[in-house]
Structure formats: structure tokens, C-alpha cells
Design a protein around this motif. Structure first.
Motif, PDB file in Angstrom:
ATOM      1  N   UNK A 119       0.832  -1.209   0.000  1.00  0.00           N
ATOM      2  CA  UNK A 119       0.000   0.000   0.000  1.00  0.00           C
ATOM      3  C   UNK A 119       0.867   1.259   0.000  1.00  0.00           C
ATOM      4  N   UNK A 120       1.931   1.240   0.768  1.00  0.00           N
ATOM      5  CA  UNK A 120       2.826   2.396   0.808  1.00  0.00           C
ATOM      6  C   UNK A 120       3.456   2.637  -0.555  1.00  0.00           C
ATOM      7  N   UNK A 121       3.925   1.566  -1.196  1.00  0.00           N
ATOM      8  CA  UNK A 121       4.528   1.696  -2.524  1.00  0.00           C
ATOM      9  C   UNK A 121       3.502   2.159  -3.553  1.00  0.00           C
ATOM     10  N   UNK A 122       2.282   1.646  -3.443  1.00  0.00           N
ATOM     11  CA  UNK A 122       1.225   2.034  -4.379  1.00  0.00           C
ATOM     12  C   UNK A 122       0.928   3.524  -4.261  1.00  0.00           C
ATOM     13  N   UNK A 123       0.784   4.017  -3.022  1.00  0.00           N
ATOM     14  CA  UNK A 123       0.496   5.438  -2.817  1.00  0.00           C
ATOM     15  C   UNK A 123       1.623   6.309  -3.375  1.00  0.00           C
ATOM     16  N   UNK A 124       2.870   5.879  -3.155  1.00  0.00           N
ATOM     17  CA  UNK A 124       4.013   6.635  -3.688  1.00  0.00           C
ATOM     18  C   UNK A 124       3.994   6.625  -5.209  1.00  0.00           C
ATOM     19  N   UNK A 125       3.749   5.455  -5.790  1.00  0.00           N
ATOM     20  CA  UNK A 125       3.722   5.356  -7.248  1.00  0.00           C
ATOM     21  C   UNK A 125       2.586   6.136  -7.875  1.00  0.00           C
ATOM     22  N   UNK A 126       1.428   6.148  -7.185  1.00  0.00           N
ATOM     23  CA  UNK A 126       0.284   6.887  -7.709  1.00  0.00           C
ATOM     24  C   UNK A 126       0.604   8.373  -7.797  1.00  0.00           C
ATOM     25  N   UNK A 127       1.243   8.920  -6.770  1.00  0.00           N
ATOM     26  CA  UNK A 127       1.620  10.332  -6.795  1.00  0.00           C
ATOM     27  C   UNK A 127       2.580  10.604  -7.953  1.00  0.00           C
ATOM     28  N   UNK A 128       3.504   9.691  -8.172  1.00  0.00           N
ATOM     29  CA  UNK A 128       4.492   9.848  -9.244  1.00  0.00           C
ATOM     30  C   UNK A 128       3.819   9.829 -10.615  1.00  0.00           C
ATOM     31  N   UNK A 129       2.899   8.896 -10.797  1.00  0.00           N
ATOM     32  CA  UNK A 129       2.199   8.771 -12.084  1.00  0.00           C
ATOM     33  C   UNK A 129       1.289   9.972 -12.330  1.00  0.00           C
ATOM     34  N   UNK A 130       0.563  10.409 -11.298  1.00  0.00           N
ATOM     35  CA  UNK A 130      -0.337  11.550 -11.463  1.00  0.00           C
ATOM     36  C   UNK A 130       0.435  12.832 -11.765  1.00  0.00           C
ATOM     37  N   UNK A 131       1.596  13.007 -11.132  1.00  0.00           N
ATOM     38  CA  UNK A 131       2.414  14.185 -11.391  1.00  0.00           C
ATOM     39  C   UNK A 131       2.926  14.176 -12.826  1.00  0.00           C
ATOM     40  N   UNK A 132       3.297  12.996 -13.318  1.00  0.00           N
ATOM     41  CA  UNK A 132       3.788  12.891 -14.703  1.00  0.00           C
ATOM     42  C   UNK A 132       2.662  13.201 -15.692  1.00  0.00           C
ATOM     43  N   UNK A 133       1.486  12.643 -15.443  1.00  0.00           N
ATOM     44  CA  UNK A 133       0.360  12.892 -16.346  1.00  0.00           C
ATOM     45  C   UNK A 133       0.017  14.379 -16.381  1.00  0.00           C
ATOM     46  N   UNK A 134       0.091  15.023 -15.226  1.00  0.00           N
ATOM     47  CA  UNK A 134      -0.246  16.437 -15.148  1.00  0.00           C
ATOM     48  C   UNK A 134       0.727  17.289 -15.965  1.00  0.00           C
ATOM     49  N   UNK A 135       1.998  16.874 -16.027  1.00  0.00           N
ATOM     50  CA  UNK A 135       3.018  17.657 -16.729  1.00  0.00           C
ATOM     51  C   UNK A 135       3.144  17.279 -18.201  1.00  0.00           C
ATOM     52  N   UNK A 136       2.402  16.273 -18.615  1.00  0.00           N
ATOM     53  CA  UNK A 136       2.581  15.716 -19.961  1.00  0.00           C
ATOM     54  C   UNK A 136       2.110  16.682 -21.050  1.00  0.00           C
ATOM     55  N   UNK A 137       2.999  16.933 -22.028  1.00  0.00           N
ATOM     56  CA  UNK A 137       2.669  17.749 -23.199  1.00  0.00           C
ATOM     57  C   UNK A 137       2.960  16.931 -24.450  1.00  0.00           C
ATOM     58  N   UNK A 138       1.935  16.679 -25.250  1.00  0.00           N
ATOM     59  CA  UNK A 138       2.073  15.896 -26.476  1.00  0.00           C
ATOM     60  C   UNK A 138       1.906  16.794 -27.693  1.00  0.00           C
ATOM     61  N   UNK A 139       2.578  16.425 -28.773  1.00  0.00           N
ATOM     62  CA  UNK A 139       2.511  17.228 -30.002  1.00  0.00           C
ATOM     63  C   UNK A 139       1.305  16.887 -30.855  1.00  0.00           C
ATOM     64  N   UNK A 140       0.922  15.611 -30.857  1.00  0.00           N
ATOM     65  CA  UNK A 140      -0.111  15.159 -31.790  1.00  0.00           C
ATOM     66  C   UNK A 140      -1.347  14.595 -31.090  1.00  0.00           C
ATOM     67  N   UNK A 141      -1.459  14.815 -29.822  1.00  0.00           N
ATOM     68  CA  UNK A 141      -2.627  14.347 -29.064  1.00  0.00           C
ATOM     69  C   UNK A 141      -2.729  15.183 -27.791  1.00  0.00           C
ATOM     70  N   UNK A 142      -3.897  15.141 -27.176  1.00  0.00           N
ATOM     71  CA  UNK A 142      -4.095  15.782 -25.879  1.00  0.00           C
ATOM     72  C   UNK A 142      -4.657  14.743 -24.910  1.00  0.00           C
ATOM     73  N   UNK A 143      -4.181  14.803 -23.685  1.00  0.00           N
ATOM     74  CA  UNK A 143      -4.541  13.806 -22.687  1.00  0.00           C
ATOM     75  C   UNK A 143      -5.079  14.506 -21.445  1.00  0.00           C
ATOM     76  N   UNK A 144      -6.163  13.965 -20.874  1.00  0.00           N
ATOM     77  CA  UNK A 144      -6.691  14.495 -19.621  1.00  0.00           C
ATOM     78  C   UNK A 144      -6.982  13.339 -18.674  1.00  0.00           C
TER      79      UNK A 144
END
Length: 953
Positions: A119-144
């Protein structure tokens, strides 16, 4: 020798360019690549995306502190490919590693230590993944992270004033059939009030309220058959003759098809009969109410139905229970024998209706009848109720019903973590107070100085509402350890008195030991207003002041069992280390001074169920196996085992001359859970474990209600009932002295139809003052926060949202099924709107029932494909819940589904990017829709066919 060939190449669909050589073929004809190979592609180099054993290794690496997001690990096998692929693959691998942790925690016989580590690892990984998705900039697609829609509508809204009111079904089949409910002595009044111009003594025309009382006696129909159509015509003649706009009509519900499944086949059984009801068409200028000359008392019982422990093991939690609400008339001689409504089967004689509550509602903790005959019900909820989402794992729900059992409104408290509503009281002027316990802070509540430090301990809260359901004030006061408010009563000048229990000292008090009882006085602010007709009213709102706080207890376990106030004296019934004690406090001066107390004796494992005042005397009820409680005259002896008891004592607590004690029960163990007093009559409710006086056993564990005569010790009236699986467990009791009448037979409510409703969003949802959502519109780079005010309405919120989005969004309200809801869409096709959740614990987006994500307009291409109308790249919504966790098995399943769905969206985005980079001719060939196949592909197919021929393929 077996040769591995990629049959997709023979079909011309090798769009990612996997050559025959790469697939293991002896023939090596390179194919042109249009997109890098995705990590989930079968046959590519083994990796966590396509190999379960490698996924397990990736999850174990994450458990040891490894990264979830690593762009350098995402290898592209196509030189010059867009960086969009690398970013999509990186996000996919992060989500996939989280999925691997889900698989790890689902392993059989996993230790508690390993579960916590995962559970601890999952919570840490979730924060990491959500932060990456939030910063993601794509040239040929948009993601939300959220959804992608063309229009967003809130799931909550304002209920508009009722335009009609329909009874339950009165007749089925043929409309010409006479209606059973109309037979016999049927008399009632329709009362209609409206503003009319009247001439006063000075000869001036003034607007005043005029009440029209229409007496209805069906005997006046003479020999005319009492069919629904004939009675409707009879009623309309009376309404029209008074010049009223309210009218009555027949409501028809068409029959539906009936089918059964037999032998794997669906067999039609024809259609069910049409049903017909009485429907009042209301006019907004008129207020309609009903009354009857002959009335009888009714009891409202909230109960839990179903066996809570089928296998006898309390650790398995296999109980299947539901909440029900019963209305039972105590005297049918006053109104005539009740008939079961058309098509219904009621559980016991005298039952007017039995209502199954919302499946997401838990225990009904309290029921109270208001002066207008409406019924308030306080319960807990573990999910959405009446379209209102809850914020945490459990919330408090207050519902208001009319006397016919129709829901008038639902109010959720809006607790961030978990809350339970344990007590309710109604003031003479219609204010409703609820109290209980809450883990974590309540936004907008006035907090005490020593509130619990985290969301793992509970604090006491008190909230009051007006009769429309508007929240007037909330007070949250607690200790450093657990505490909860369990009883309420109103006093003079808007003061609310509270009783509860605490494990440590409250502000300005000292704890005694273990669980201690406490009492508090809370005084709200007061505001006086004058309406258009000169009527002055007082509103108890604003900051609530804690007048006093007093802890009462022993070194053992103590808890309150009831609280009542009269003429400046507060009476508290408690169980103190097993002793039944009643204490009296003088609270007239704004503080609590104990003036008397009385010990009623050892409860011997029992408890106090309530205290009330009847005809100027105190009444205490509870359970005990002690047949010799210290109460003087015993009018009914203990029957055996654990019995309920009802005791009468003087309010002085010193005069014993009017003492009376009556036990109620049979030879088995019985319990009293509810006490209610009305017009001097004493009622108790509870559960029986065997025989009861004059009542035959119905199920395994039956519910009962009894009216106890303390002078004789007998039950002047009683009833017994069961429910699902033979189990009924009453948890609340309320009395209405005039709640039963012929109106029940007709399915019409006592009092005003509908009544005034609130337009405030806090009254229609779990929103709290200070909650926020964030918005952005068009090409703006600024995300703006919008804050919910205490008196926020749909109209004021729509204005706020328009301003926050620089008028680039069309924000309006729309009427859907009688509820006015918020609607958001882009102002033009060239811009879009983005909605974001608010801060954790103050998110208004979920409370409004709006989707997080992007709202955009679309257009169709020549090929019929839907694309964003702004001409920019396609938008992909992950629809991913950012609050997923692995706290229990249900959450684990939820997380697995959310991760799988999000990874599916990434695959879709990859496929679209790949297809857009692939020539149309190749796509047509791949889809089998024809087109010219290029020479290189024709040669490639010929080479493979030749290889197959040589192999005898």
C-alpha cells in the motif's frame, strides 16, 4: 522444422513494421515501419507490458524503492519517431507497474506486513504517475485525467416547486371499476390558500391570504358509482365552484410486458394491467393541503431488516440487511379498518405503509415528526443517495418525508472522511438539529480548541437546519481522543443541549476515566427579519457559542442514554459503570449546575434507551435482567432473561410517591431500543427474542411496538412484526397523535403538499462552504479556482463560472425531470473548457456531480470520424480516479478496473497516432476494404507465399 510467420503481414497489416525476420521467419524481407512497437505488443521484446513474470519483477522493484516513471526506459525501435510515443509508453509502464502491485496484494495468504508495504509503494507510485500525467505535453494528441465530453450537466440541482402530486395506485385493469378506497365513509378537507385582493374597512384594495376550505364527503355523490373518473369529476366541480385553479385528473400507468426464462428461452407472459391513480395538478399561486375530521395516532418505526449474522460467526461479516420505514396506526376504530394499498402486501394489521429505504442507507438512528405532520429520518450512507455523492467512506443523511411516505428532500452533511448521525431533535418552530460523530474536519464548521488531531479519531458535531433544509449552523467540538454526540434537545432562545460521551477531557473539563458522559449547551447567533407583510421572524444562524461543557462519569465505562429539557432544567439519564442514574441540572443561567440525582439500580448488563417527560413526570426506558430496580411500585414484574423496562419518577428526583416500574418482555431476551411520548402516552419499540404478552411469535427475531400504561403495567396497545428472513430490529421510534386518517387510505398526505424547498447548493448536495473547483477555458494558461459560498445557488455559481472562464463558456441551468441542473459547454466551436477537482477534502466538482476533464465541441470529417472542432489534436480522457487505493478488497478491485481502463485509453491513443502516420492505402488493405496495394507489399506477400510453398504450408 516449424517456422514462425507473422500472418498479419500476409494480410497487409504490419503497421508497426515487424518484419518476418523479427517474427522468427527464415525469410527476411524488411517491412516499412510507421510507428514504434508498443510495449504491450505480443511478440516484441519481453517487458513488463507483455510479460506477467516481468511485471511481477517490476512491481517488486517498485516495492524496493524503484521508480514508476522513467522516460529513459521507454525505448523506441523507429528512428525519428515522435516523442509522443515515448511519453505514452512511459505513462503506460507507470500505470502497469501500479497494476502489478494490485496483483501482488491479491496474492493468497499475504501477510499484514507485506500488505502495508504494498500500500505504501502504491500510494508513492500513484503520486508519481499523477504528477507525470499532469506535466505531460504531447505534439499530436491531448490527454486528460478525467473525461472528454461535449456537454457537462451536474447530477445535483434544485428541486423546483411541485406541479403535481399523485397518489399510489388506487385501481388496476379497468378504469370503470369501483375503487375500494372510495367505499364507505370517506370524508376529508382540501385546503387551498392564495393571495387575493380584498377590500378593507377603509375601502382600499389590499392583498391578503385567503383560505378556501373544501369539505369532501363522497356520500354526496349519491348513487353515482365511486369510480376514479367519477370521483375526479366530483372533486373538480368543488374546486371550480370556489374559483380555484388547482384541478384533479386520472394518472394512468400503462402495463408492461411480463416475461419468464425457462429452458434458456425467454417466454412472453403477456402484459401487466394498466394502473390508475389520483393526481392533483397544482397551480403555483395556490398552496394545497389536506386534513381529516377523524384521526388516530400512528407510530413511525425505523428498522433494520434481515439476518445480521447468518453463519453465527461475527468475524465473517456475512449479514445481508437493509433499512425500512414503517407507518402503523394504533387505533383503527377511529378511522375504519385499513385496507392494504392496491397490489401491496403489508406485514402487520394496522400498517399503513412499509417503505424500503435507499440501498446505500445504513442504520436509521432517529425519526422525528414535525408539527406539520412531516417525518424526518436520520441515517448513515455509504454511497450516493438521491443523486448526492458522499465525500468520504460514510456520511450523515437527513431525509424528510410527507405522511404518505413521499420523499421531500435529502440532506448530506458533507464529511471529508467518515461521519455518523446519532441523534435528532425538532423545535416547535420547525428547526431540525442533528448530532453525531465525524472523523476529520467539517468544512465551514466552528471548531473547538481541542479537536482530534487526525482522521482516525472522532469528534462530536451538531448541525441545525431550517424546515427547507438550509443549514443554519454547525458546531464541531471534540477532545484529543474519541468523542461523540448521542442525544439532543432544544431549549429556550434557540439553545441546543447536547449529551454524548468522550474518552478524554473536553475544552474546560476534566476527564474521569474510560468513556465518560458529557453535556453541553450551544447558543447560535440570532437574526431578526421582517417579511413583506410585516411579520417578524427570528433566524438562529451564524457563529454558535459553546455556553458550557460538563463531563460526568466514573472511573469505569459510562454513557448517556437520554436527554430532555423542561422549564430551565436539563435531565440526563446515564449508565455509570452499569448503574442507571438520572441527574438534574439547572441550565437557566447559561451554565449547568447539578441540583439532584437518583440511582435506579444495577442494570446487570442492560442499558438506558431514552428519557422523556409525560404529563409533568419523567419517564425512563431501557433493558435489564435486574427484577428489583429501585423504583418503588412495580406494576409488571420481570418475565425472565433480559426484559425492557419503563419507569416513572418525579422531576424533583427526590419525591418517590409517584414511582412506577413496568417490565416488558417474555421468557427470552428482549430489548427496548426506542422511547417516545405523545399526549401523555408512553410508547416503546424494540426486538423480541421469544414470546411477548398477548403477541404470537411471527419470525425468528421480531420487532414490536407497545403503548405502556404505567399505572397498570399493561400494554394498552401493542403490535409485533417481522421482516426479511424473519428478522426485524427496530432502531428508532416516533409518534404522531393525529397522523392516521382516511387520507392514508387515499394515499394523500396530512398537511401541505410538497412545501417550500431550498435553492442553496449546500442543501441539495454534500457541498460545504469553502469547497472549490478549478476551471480553464479557451487558450488561457491560467487555472482559476471557484469557491462555494454558504448561500451558493445554481444561479450564483453559474455567474461565478462564467467570470472565471472569461465568458468563453456557456454556463446555464436546465430543467431535467423536475430538477434544475447546471449545464456547461464551450461558447464557440473554437475553444474548450477544462474542469479540475478542488483540493483534497474541499473538492466541489464531485459534490456537484460534474465530470473532471475537458468539454469540447466536435465535428465530423469526410470519413465520418468525430474530431475536436477547434482543429487541434484529438483529446483522450483517461477517466481515472485519482483517489484509488488498496485499503480493502473493494478498493483493490476498483483500483484494478481503473488502471485497466486507463491503460486501454493509452492503447487507443497509440493506435490513432500509428494510423495517422500510416498511408491510407495500407490502412484500407489492413481493414479489407480494398484499395491499391503498393508494389513493395505485393512483393513481400509473394515472398512469404513462396516460403510457405517450400515448407508445404
Amino acid at each position: 522444422m516449424a517456422v514462425g510467420l507473422d500472418p498479419s503481414i500476409l494480410a497487409g497489416i504490419n503497421l508497426t513494421g515487424t518484419s518476418a525476420a523479427q517474427s522468427g521467419s527464415t525469410a527476411s524481407v524488411p517491412a516499412k515501419k510507421y510507428a514504434p512497437t508498443a510495449p504491450w505488443t505480443a511478440g516484441t521484446k519481453p517487458n513488463p507490458g507483455n510479460n506477467s513474470s516481468l511485471l511481477s519483477k517490476a512491481a517488486l522493484a517498485a516495492l524496493s524503492g524503484g521508480k514508476f516513471i522513467d522516460e529513459s526506459a521507454a525505448k523506441l525501435d523507429l528512428p525519428g519517431a515522435s516523442s509522443d510515443y515515448k511519453k505514452l509508453f512511459t505513462l503506460f509502464q507507470g500505470l502497469n507497474t501500479l497494476s502489478g502491485l494490485v496483483d501482488q496484494i491479491k496474492a493468497p495468504k499475504i501477510s499484514t506486513y507485506d500488505q502495508a508495504k504494498i500500500r505504501t509503494a502504491f500510494d508513492r507510485g500513484l503520486k508519481e504517475v499523477l504528477a507525470y500525467e499532469k506535466s505531460l505535453k504531447l505534439d499530436h494528441a491531448r490527454l486528460t485525467l478525467g473525461d472528454v465530453t461535449s456537454l457537462a450537466k451536474s447530477s445535483i440541482g434544485n428541486t423546483v416547486n411541485l406541479t403535481s402530486y399523485a397518489s399510489p395506485t388506487l385501481v388496476s385493469g379497468n378504469l370503470s371499476n369501483q375503487v375500494d378506497a372510495f367505499q364507505g365513509d370517506v370524508r376529508f378537507q382540501i385546503n387551498v390558500s392564495r393571495r387575493e385582493l380584498q377590500t378593507n374597512d377603509a375601502g382600499d384594495s389590499v392583498s391578503t391570504t385567503v383560505n378556501h376550505v373544501i369539505s369532501v364527503n363522497l356520500a354526496d355523490m349519491g348513487d353515482t358509482p365511486r369510480t376514479l373518473s367519477n370521483v375526479v369529476s366530483f372533486l373538480n366541480e368543488k374546486l371550480t365552484s370556489e374559483g380555484l385553479k388547482t384541478q384533479v385528473e386520472v394518472q394512468r400507468t400503462p402495463g408492461s410486458s411480463k416475461t419468464i426464462v425457462a429452458g434458456g428461452k425467454t417466454i412472453s407472459m403477456g402484459k401487466s394491467e394498466d394502473t390508475f391513480a389520483l393526481k392533483f395538478k397544482l397551480n403555483t399561486s395556490e398552496t394545497v393541503s389536506f386534513s381529516a375530521e377523524s384521526t388516530a395516532p400512528v407510530v413511525y418505526v425505523g428498522q433494520t431488516a434481515g439476518n445480521p449474522n447468518p453463519d453465527g460467526n461475527p468475524l465473517t461479516q456475512d449479514g445481508k440487511t437493509s433499512s425500512q420505514l414503517l407507518k402503523i396506526q394504533t387505533d383503527e376504530t377511529a378511522t375504519g379498518t385499513l385496507l392494504a394499498p392496491e397490489g401491496s402486501s403489508l406485514p402487520v394489521g394496522g400498517t399503513v405503509w412499509a417503505k424500503a429505504m435507499d440501498p446505500n442507507l445504513g442504520t436509521i438512528h432517529a425519526t422525528q415528526v414535525a408539527s406539520d405532520g412531516s417525518l424526518y429520518v436520520l441515517a448513515d450512507a455509504k454511497g450516493t443517495v438521491a443523486n448526492q455523492d458522499i465525500r468520504g467512506s460514510q456520511d450523515v443523511v437527513l431525509q424528510k418525508f410527507d405522511s404518505a411516505g413521499k420523499l421531500l428532500f435529502t440532506r448530506t452533511l458533507g464529511a471529508n472522511t467518515s461521519a455518523s448521525g446519532l441523534a435528532m431533535a425538532i423545535s416547535p418552530d420547525g428547526r431540525v438539529a442533528i448530532a453525531g460523530k465525524s472523523s476529520g474536519a467539517l468544512s465551514g464548521a466552528t471548531l473547538g480548541a481541542l479537536n482530534s488531531p487526525d482522521a482516525k479519531t472522532s469528534d462530536s458535531f451538531v448541525t441545525t437546519f431550517d424546515s427547507k433544509g438550509n443549514e443554519l449552523w454547525t458546531k464541531q467540538v471534540g477532545s484529543r481522543l474519541d468523542d461523540e454526540a448521542t442525544h439532543l434537545t432544544f431549549g429556550a432562545n434557540g439553545v441546543v443541549y447536547v449529551a454524548g460521551r468522550t474518552k478524554s477531557n473536553l475544552p474546560s473539563t476534566d476527564a474521569v476515566g474510560g468513556w465518560d458522559s458529557y453535556i453541553q449547551g450551544i447558543r447560535p447567533g440570532q437574526t431578526q427579519t421582517t417579511d413583506n407583510y410585516g411579520v417578524v421572524s427570528t433566524t438562529y444562524t451564524g457563529t454558535a457559542e459553546l455556553l458550557f461543557s460538563k463531563v460526568i462519569g466514573t472511573a469505569g465505562a459510562d454513557q448517556p442514554g437520554g436527554l430532555v429539557e423542561e422549564a430551565g432544567s436539563l435531565y440526563l439519564a446515564t449508565s455509570e459503570t452499569g448503574q442507571a442514574v438520572v441527574r438534574k441540572f439547572d441550565v437557566a443561567s447559561g451554565t449547568a449546575v447539578e441540583t439532584a440525582s437518583r440511582n435506579l439500580g444495577n442494570l446487570e448488563g442492560g442499558n438506558i434507551a431514552g428519557i422523556a417527560i409525560a404529563d409533568g413526570k419523567l419517564v425512563v426506558a431501557g433493558n435489564t435482567s435486574n427484577g428489583a430496580l429501585d423504583l418503588g411500585l412495580t406494576t409488571q414484574a420481570l418475565a425472565g432473561g433480559v426484559d425492557g423496562f419503563v419507569a416513572r419518577l418525579d422531576t424533583s428526583l427526590t419525591d418517590r410517591s409517584l414511582d412506577a416500574l413496568s417490565y416488558y418482555g417474555g421468557t427470552g431476551d428482549d430489548k427496548v431500543s426506542g422511547l417516545a411520548v405523545s399526549s401523555g402516552q408512553v410508547y416503546i419499540s424494540g426486538q423480541s427474542g421469544g414470546d411477548l404478552p398477548d403477541l404470537a411469535t411471527v419470525g425468528t427475531k421480531d420487532g414490536f411496538v407497545a403503548q405502556i400504561n404505567l399505572d397498570t403495567g399493561n400494554a394498552d396497545w401493542s403490535t409485533r412484526f417481522t421482516s426479511t428472513g424473519g428478522y426485524a430490529d427496530p432502531t428508532s421510534l416516533a409518534i404522531d397523535d393525529t397522523g392516521g386518517s382516511i387520507l392514508d387510505q387515499l394515499g394523500l398526505p396530512k398537511g401541505t403538499i410538497g412545501g417550500a424547498t431550498s435553492t442553496q447548493l449546500m442543501a441539495e448536495s454534500s457541498l460545504r462552504a469553502g469547497d472549490q473547483l478549478r476551471v480553464r477555458a479557451g487558450n488561457s494558461t491560467t487555472i482559476t479556482s471557484v469557491t462555494i459560498a454558504a448561500d451558493e445557488t445554481l444561479t450564483t455559481l453559474a455567474t461565478k463560472l462564467k467570470r472565471a472562464m472569461n465568458n468563453q463558456a456557456d454556463v446555464s441551468t436546465t430543467l431535467v425531470d423536475g430538477v434544475r441542473r447546471l449545464q456547461i459547454k464551450p461558447q464557440t466551436n473554437r475553444n474548450h473548457v477544462e474542469l479540475y477537482s478542488g483540493p483534497v477534502g474541499k473538492d466541489a466538482l464531485k459534490g456537484l456531480g460534474l465530470p473532471e476533464g475537458i468539454i469540447r465541441s466536435t465535428t465530423l470529417t469526410a470519413a465520418g470520424k468525430s474530431i475536436p472542432a477547434d482543429g487541434r489534436p484529438q483529446i483522450y480522457g483517461l477517466k481515472f480516479d485519482p483517489l484509488v487505493n488498496l485499503s480493502d478488497s473493494m478498493q483493490v478491485s476498483h483500483a484494478a478496473a481503473e488502471l485497466a481502463a486507463a491503460m486501454g485509453v493509452i492503447r487507443k491513443a497509440y493506435n490513432d497516432l500509428r494510423d495517422s502516420a500510416t498511408p491510407d492505402a495500407i490502412l484500407k488493405a489492413a481493414s479489407g476494404k480494398g484499395g491499391t496495394v503498393p508494389a513493395y507489399l505485393t512483393n513481400q506477400i509473394a515472398t512469404y507465399k513462396s516460403a510457405l510453398a517450400r515448407l508445404g504450408g
